[in-house]
Write an enzyme that holds these catalytic residues in place. Sequence first.
Site, PDB file in Angstrom:
ATOM      1  N   TYR A  59       2.418  -1.600 -14.441  1.00 17.88           N
ATOM      2  CA  TYR A  59       3.274  -1.134 -13.353  1.00 17.88           C
ATOM      3  C   TYR A  59       4.384  -0.240 -13.900  1.00 17.88           C
ATOM      4  O   TYR A  59       5.331  -0.724 -14.520  1.00 17.88           O
ATOM      5  CB  TYR A  59       3.879  -2.320 -12.597  1.00 17.88           C
ATOM      6  CG  TYR A  59       2.872  -3.244 -11.956  1.00 17.88           C
ATOM      7  CD1 TYR A  59       1.561  -2.848 -11.719  1.00 17.88           C
ATOM      8  CD2 TYR A  59       3.228  -4.537 -11.585  1.00 17.88           C
ATOM      9  CE1 TYR A  59       0.636  -3.704 -11.143  1.00 17.88           C
ATOM     10  CE2 TYR A  59       2.311  -5.396 -10.993  1.00 17.88           C
ATOM     11  CZ  TYR A  59       1.019  -4.980 -10.781  1.00 17.88           C
ATOM     12  OH  TYR A  59       0.111  -5.841 -10.197  1.00 17.88           O
ATOM     13  N   HIS A 126      -5.951  -8.817 -16.212  1.00 21.95           N
ATOM     14  CA  HIS A 126      -5.812  -8.046 -14.975  1.00 21.95           C
ATOM     15  C   HIS A 126      -7.160  -7.746 -14.318  1.00 21.95           C
ATOM     16  O   HIS A 126      -7.229  -7.530 -13.109  1.00 21.95           O
ATOM     17  CB  HIS A 126      -5.066  -6.746 -15.272  1.00 21.95           C
ATOM     18  CG  HIS A 126      -4.229  -6.255 -14.142  1.00 21.95           C
ATOM     19  ND1 HIS A 126      -3.136  -5.456 -14.310  1.00 21.95           N
ATOM     20  CD2 HIS A 126      -4.330  -6.433 -12.807  1.00 21.95           C
ATOM     21  CE1 HIS A 126      -2.591  -5.170 -13.137  1.00 21.95           C
ATOM     22  NE2 HIS A 126      -3.310  -5.748 -12.213  1.00 21.95           N
TER      23      HIS A 126
END
Length: 330
Positions: A59, A126
């Site tokens: 992010y 992830h």
Amino acid sequence: MQYRKLGKTGESISAIGLGCMGMSFAYGNATDFNEAESLNTLELALELGINFLDTADMYGQGANEILLSKILATKRDKIFLATKFGFKFKEDGSYFFDGSPKYLKQACEASLKRLKVDVIDLYYAHRVDENVPIEDTVGAMAELVKEGKVRYLGLSEASAASIRKANAVHPIAALQSEYSLFTRDVEGEILKTTRELGMSLVAYSPLGRGLTTGAITDAATLSNDDFRRTLPRFQEGNFEQNLQTVTALENFAKEKGITTAQLSLAWLLAQGEDIVPIPGTKRRKYLQENAAAADVQLNSADLEKIDAILKAGTVAGARYSEGALKLVNR
């Protein structure tokens, strides 16, 4: 705030967590990322009893973890911290997933440094790397637990088969996957598997990336850099069809005296005590609205009404682009 147990860990996490991605990445352009407002939002989250914060190293290419480090510096004992590893960016801005033991250990060290913490409470892969056996990935993650750098392990967007293989190597506390009124892919074999193995299902994008809130009435108003412009559900034709369903949900929410966002979150919470939605926001006004959804009780008649609305309006468009869909349910 209500609290729920994280898998079999015995840890109490807020029934509604806070997804922090949008504070640094994906939604809007660079001018939309206001650090001061984001930090105020994080402070308010803790005041509202939200203790479950979710980030990832991708992010903002580490920027979001650095942002969280500023509140972790003084509030670490009030926060159950989750982050993720695996996505690597190329020079052209594209990315790929690396679940190799060598890389994940490097990624963990980098996250610990950016977050300025000694241990990560919940560490997720992830995605699942199709070129690396999940047993190898989780085996290396388990070594991080032994080293005291990570407390609990999680997976994201994994198939039922991968979940079982991973859990056989080391207990998996949570599966994080997209789950909302508009995305119900996990219902069936995946949710059956997590429940059988005693895992929590952490629902990301529980508001359909803003779609089910009713706040987005024209996809053309999204900034040019907004990630949602790449998603089929927000593209011309599909968006207008989906908006009809959102309008029906909005009308029902008004009858209940709540917002459409609160209806969406309350519906998820009603799906089981093992479901923990993590709506993302970078603004305090939306945070308060989302947190209040924990107090909304939906009865069986309400749930039947919602199901009827969803059946009447088929969701138009896939949740991801064709390329991104190849990375889920592996």
